[in-house]
Design a protein around this motif. Sequence first.
Motif, short mmCIF file in Angstrom:
data_model
loop_
_atom_site.label_atom_id
_atom_site.label_comp_id
_atom_site.label_asym_id
_atom_site.label_seq_id
_atom_site.Cartn_x
_atom_site.Cartn_y
_atom_site.Cartn_z
N TYR A 40 25.71 71.59 68.45
CA TYR A 40 25.78 70.30 69.13
C TYR A 40 27.22 70.06 69.58
O TYR A 40 28.16 70.62 69.01
CB TYR A 40 25.34 69.17 68.19
N PRO A 41 27.42 69.20 70.60
CA PRO A 41 28.78 68.92 71.07
C PRO A 41 29.73 68.50 69.94
O PRO A 41 30.89 68.91 69.93
CB PRO A 41 28.59 67.80 72.08
N SER A 42 29.25 67.71 68.99
CA SER A 42 30.12 67.26 67.90
C SER A 42 30.56 68.41 66.99
O SER A 42 31.50 68.25 66.22
CB SER A 42 29.41 66.19 67.08
N GLN A 75 34.51 71.91 74.03
CA GLN A 75 33.81 70.87 74.78
C GLN A 75 34.32 70.81 76.22
O GLN A 75 33.53 70.64 77.16
CB GLN A 75 33.99 69.51 74.10
#
Length: 100
Positions: A8-10, A17
């Motif tokens: 996930y992006p996080s 990113q």
Amino acid sequence: MAHRMKHYPSQLSGGQQQRVAVARALVGQPSILLADEPTGNLDSKNSEAVMDLLRQLHGEGATICMVTHDPRFASVADRSIHLFDGRIVEETMRAQTQTV
């Protein structure tokens, strides 16, 4: 970045990113690209790679509108507009060369 494909992006670093964001912006080969600090979270090697991609896109006819605080990358622009407190303080145009 293939090894991070399922993350996930996080779960990505700021630089990862940033590279994903640049890739997403370029994949559709846009005719106009608005780039706000496209090299902001990148190391020098990845910054140069991103700038090479933007140069290539521009060479293919795309218009690139880029905001940057990095004078190395600002110096390659055909047109530069310098702002201070929201006002234009300087505008420069690089000489264009035409090939026949």
